[in-house]
Design an enzyme around this catalytic site. Structure first.
Site, PDB file in Angstrom:
ATOM      1  N   ALA A   1       0.818  -1.291  -0.096  1.00 32.53           N
ATOM      2  CA  ALA A   1      -0.081   0.011  -0.141  1.00 32.53           C
ATOM      3  C   ALA A   1       0.789   1.283  -0.100  1.00 32.53           C
ATOM      4  CB  ALA A   1      -0.889  -0.097   1.133  1.00 32.53           C
TER       5      ALA A   1
ATOM      6  N   GLU B   1       6.468   2.055  -6.980  1.00 33.49           N
ATOM      7  CA  GLU B   1       7.718   2.602  -6.971  1.00 33.49           C
ATOM      8  C   GLU B   1       8.690   1.197  -6.583  1.00 33.49           C
ATOM      9  OE1 GLU B   1       7.397   5.986  -4.358  1.00 33.49           O
ATOM     10  OE2 GLU B   1       8.402   6.937  -5.916  1.00 33.49           O
TER      11      GLU B   1
ATOM     12  N   GLU C   1      -0.786   9.651  -4.599  1.00 31.04           N
ATOM     13  CA  GLU C   1       0.055  10.766  -4.222  1.00 31.04           C
ATOM     14  C   GLU C   1      -0.486  12.095  -4.251  1.00 31.04           C
ATOM     15  OE1 GLU C   1       1.403   8.197  -5.580  1.00 31.04           O
ATOM     16  OE2 GLU C   1       3.361   7.568  -4.785  1.00 31.04           O
TER      17      GLU C   1
HETATM   18  C1  1HE Z   1      -1.989   2.027   6.082  1.00 35.31           C
HETATM   19  C2  1HE Z   1      -1.643   1.999   4.671  1.00 35.31           C
HETATM   20  C3  1HE Z   1      -0.531   3.018   4.475  1.00 35.31           C
HETATM   21  C4  1HE Z   1      -3.105   0.594   4.797  1.00 35.31           C
HETATM   22  N1  1HE Z   1       0.064   3.811   5.423  1.00 35.31           N
HETATM   23  N2  1HE Z   1      -1.206   2.483   7.166  1.00 35.31           N
HETATM   24  N3  1HE Z   1      -0.698   4.532  -0.194  1.00 35.31           N
HETATM   25  C5  1HE Z   1      -2.089   4.829  -0.056  1.00 35.31           C
HETATM   26  O1  1HE Z   1      -2.732   6.139  -0.295  1.00 35.31           O
HETATM   27  C6  1HE Z   1      -2.956   3.641  -0.109  1.00 35.31           C
HETATM   28  C7  1HE Z   1      -3.552   3.642   1.259  1.00 35.31           C
HETATM   29  N4  1HE Z   1      -4.349   2.604   1.560  1.00 35.31           N
HETATM   30  C8  1HE Z   1      -5.494   2.084   0.975  1.00 35.31           C
HETATM   31  O2  1HE Z   1      -6.272   2.850   0.341  1.00 35.31           O
HETATM   32  C9  1HE Z   1      -6.081   0.828   1.598  1.00 35.31           C
HETATM   33  O3  1HE Z   1      -5.636   0.466   2.798  1.00 35.31           O
HETATM   34  C10 1HE Z   1      -5.923  -0.457   0.582  1.00 35.31           C
HETATM   35  C11 1HE Z   1      -6.772  -0.122  -0.711  1.00 35.31           C
HETATM   36  C12 1HE Z   1      -4.557  -0.567   0.249  1.00 35.31           C
HETATM   37  C13 1HE Z   1      -6.423  -1.649   1.284  1.00 35.31           C
HETATM   38  O4  1HE Z   1      -7.478  -1.650   1.736  1.00 35.31           O
HETATM   39  P1  1HE Z   1      -8.243  -2.538   2.738  1.00 35.31           P
HETATM   40  O5  1HE Z   1      -9.727  -2.123   3.138  1.00 35.31           O
HETATM   41  O6  1HE Z   1      -7.701  -4.065   2.688  1.00 35.31           O
HETATM   42  O7  1HE Z   1      -7.502  -2.203   4.190  1.00 35.31           O
HETATM   43  P2  1HE Z   1      -7.595  -0.920   5.149  1.00 35.31           P
HETATM   44  O8  1HE Z   1      -8.686  -1.011   6.008  1.00 35.31           O
HETATM   45  O9  1HE Z   1      -7.703   0.436   4.264  1.00 35.31           O
HETATM   46  O10 1HE Z   1      -6.175  -0.870   6.114  1.00 35.31           O
HETATM   47  C14 1HE Z   1      -5.982  -1.876   6.899  1.00 35.31           C
HETATM   48  C15 1HE Z   1      -4.800  -1.075   7.809  1.00 35.31           C
HETATM   49  O11 1HE Z   1      -3.898  -0.914   7.106  1.00 35.31           O
HETATM   50  C16 1HE Z   1      -5.354   0.233   8.245  1.00 35.31           C
HETATM   51  O12 1HE Z   1      -4.951   0.403   9.696  1.00 35.31           O
HETATM   52  P3  1HE Z   1      -5.684   0.205  11.088  1.00 35.31           P
HETATM   53  O13 1HE Z   1      -4.740   0.360  12.430  1.00 35.31           O
HETATM   54  O14 1HE Z   1      -6.887   0.941  11.010  1.00 35.31           O
HETATM   55  O15 1HE Z   1      -6.334  -1.461  10.963  1.00 35.31           O
HETATM   56  C17 1HE Z   1      -4.688   1.236   7.374  1.00 35.31           C
HETATM   57  O16 1HE Z   1      -4.941   2.348   8.058  1.00 35.31           O
HETATM   58  C18 1HE Z   1      -3.459   0.588   7.390  1.00 35.31           C
HETATM   59  N5  1HE Z   1      -2.877   1.136   6.150  1.00 35.31           N
HETATM   60  N6  1HE Z   1      -2.279   1.335   3.889  1.00 35.31           N
HETATM   61  C19 1HE Z   1      -0.216   3.598   6.644  1.00 35.31           C
HETATM   62  N7  1HE Z   1      -0.202   3.400   2.998  1.00 35.31           N
HETATM   63  C20 1HE Z   1       8.064   7.515  -0.984  1.00 35.31           C
HETATM   64  S1  1HE Z   1       6.716   8.302  -1.287  1.00 35.31           S
HETATM   65  C21 1HE Z   1       5.717   7.298  -1.563  1.00 35.31           C
HETATM   66  C22 1HE Z   1       4.355   8.102  -1.576  1.00 35.31           C
HETATM   67  C23 1HE Z   1       3.021   6.980  -1.239  1.00 35.31           C
HETATM   68  O17 1HE Z   1       3.255   5.752  -1.200  1.00 35.31           O
HETATM   69  S2  1HE Z   1       1.488   7.688  -1.344  1.00 35.31           S
HETATM   70  C24 1HE Z   1       0.551   6.330  -1.484  1.00 35.31           C
HETATM   71  C25 1HE Z   1      -0.018   5.963  -0.221  1.00 35.31           C
END
Ligand code: 1HE
Length: 259
Positions: A63, A113, A133
Site C-alpha cells: 500500500a 515504485e 500521491e
Molecule cells: C496503512 C496504509 C498506508 C493501509 N500507510 N497505514 N498509499 C495509499 O494512499 C494507499 C492507502 N491504503 C488504502 O487505500 C487501503 O488500505 C488499501 C486499498 C491498500 C487496502 O484496503 P483494505 O480495506 O484492505 O485495508 P484498510 O482497512 O484500508 O487498511 C488496513 C490497515 O492498514 C489500516 O490500519 P488500522 O490500524 O486501522 O487497522 C490502515 O490504516 C492501514 N494502512 N495502507 C499506513 N499506506 C516514497 S513516497 C511514496 C508515496 C506513497 O506511497 S503515497 C501512497 C500511500
C-alpha cells in the site's frame, strides 16, 4: 546476514531466495524499518542466492508509504527520507542478482515504485496500479518519477497522478507495468519458476543485463555502443561462457525454440 525487521521474511530455496513483505495488517505499507531492511538485504544478498523473488503477504502487494509516519516529518527530514528510499531501491535495481516481483491487490504509490525497481514483474489478476500521491497532497519519493516514466510513459504517469486513474493486471501487461499476468494464487509459483531460469544463466550475463541495459537507455549512443562492446567482451571471456558455448557446439545444450 544480519537480522531483518519483522516486516521482512527471507526464505532460501536453493539458488533462489524469496523475500516476503510481512506487514499485512498494514497492507504491507513501507515504514522506515522496512525500507532500511530492504537496503540491508539487497546490499548483501547471500552469496549462494542467484535470484530473488519479492512478494507480499495477505491480499495486497504493498500500500505504499506508511502514511502514519509522514505526520511527524519536517522538510529536511522529508528529503532524507526520500533519499533513504532511493538508496534501498538502487540496491534492488543495481544489486548483485535479478529480482522478480509478484504483484497482487494494491500495487500503489511507493508499492508501485518498489515494483518498478525490480527486474521482472509477475501480476496476478487482482493486481491494480495507482499513484494516490496526488490526492494525499504529496509526491513520488521512491524513485518513481524517474523509473515509472521509463516503464509506462510520462503521459500515463501524469494522468495517474493528476486524475487518480488506475490500471488493472491485464491491461498492465500491454502497458508495461508487468511482463506477465497470471491467475490468482499462481504468481509466486510462476515467479519462482522464472527466478530458477534466471539463476541458471551465467552470473556475468545477469550482471550485464541488470547494469548495462538501464544505463544504455540513458546515455548517449556512442557511449552505449562502446559500453556494449566492453561488456560483450567481458562476458564472453568468462570461463562460464566458454563452457556454455562448448556445450552448444558439442550438442549438449538446449536449442532456442518458441513454445
Ligand atoms: C496503512 C496504509 C498506508 C493501509 N500507510 N497505514 N498509499 C495509499 O494512499 C494507499 C492507502 N491504503 C488504502 O487505500 C487501503 O488500505 C488499501 C486499498 C491498500 C487496502 O484496503 P483494505 O480495506 O484492505 O485495508 P484498510 O482497512 O484500508 O487498511 C488496513 C490497515 O492498514 C489500516 O490500519 P488500522 O490500524 O486501522 O487497522 C490502515 O490504516 C492501514 N494502512 N495502507 C499506513 N499506506 C516514497 S513516497 C511514496 C508515496 C506513497 O506511497 S503515497 C501512497 C500511500
Amino acid at each position: 546476514m544480519d537480522a531483518l525487521p519483522p516486516s521482512l521474511h527471507f526464505e532460501p530455496r536453493g539458488d533462489v531466495g524469496t523475500l516476503r513483505l510481512s506487514r499485512s495488517h498494514k497492507r504491507n505499507a513501507l515504514d522506515d524499518d522496512t525500507v532500511a531492511g530492504l537496503e540491508q538485504f539487497f546490499s548483501a544478498v547471500p552469496d549462494n542466492v542467484k535470484a530473488i523473488v519479492l512478494h507480499g503477504e495477505g491480499d495486497h502487494f504493498c500500500a505504499g508509504l506508511d502514511l502514519s509516519e509522514l505526520r511527524e516529518r519536517d522538510v529536511a527530514a522529508g528529503v532524507f527520507h526520500s533519499r533513504s528510499w532511493h538508496r534501498a531501491f538502487e540496491h534492488i535495481e543495481f544489486g548483485r542478482v535479478p529480482v522478480v516481483a509478484v504483484l497482487h491487490g494494491a500495487v500503489v504509490g511507493g508499492g508501485l515504485e518498489l515494483a518498478a525497481a525490480c527486474h521482472v514483474r509477475v501480476a496476478e489478476r487482482s493486481a491494480y496500479y495507482a499513484l494516490p500521491e496526488g490526492s494525499r497532497g504529496i509526491f513520488l519519493g521512491g524513485g518513481g518519477s524517474v523509473r515509472l516514466p521509463r516503464l509506462i510513459g510520462t503521459a500515463r504517469v501524469m494522468d495517474m497522478m493528476l486524475t487518480g486513474r488506475t490500471y488493472g493486471a491485464d491491461e498492465g501487461v500491454a502497458l508495461g507495468f508487468s511482463q506477465y499476468a497470471v491467475d490468482a494464487g499462481t504468481g509466486l509459483a510462476k515467479a519462482i519458476e522464472l527466478a530458477e531460469r534466471i539463476a541458471g544463466n551465467a552470473p556475468m550475463t545477469n550482471f550485464a543485463v541488470m547494469h548495462v541495459l538501464p544505463h544504455n537507455a540513458e546515455q548517449d549512443r556512442a557511449s552505449g555502443l562502446l559500453m556494449e562492446s566492453l561488456m560483450a567482451a567481458i562476458a564472453q571471456g568468462d570461463p562460464e561462457a566458454k563452457r556454455r558455448l562448448q556445450d552448444f557446439l558439442e550438442k549438449r545444450a538446449a536449442k532456442t525454440v518458441h513454445r
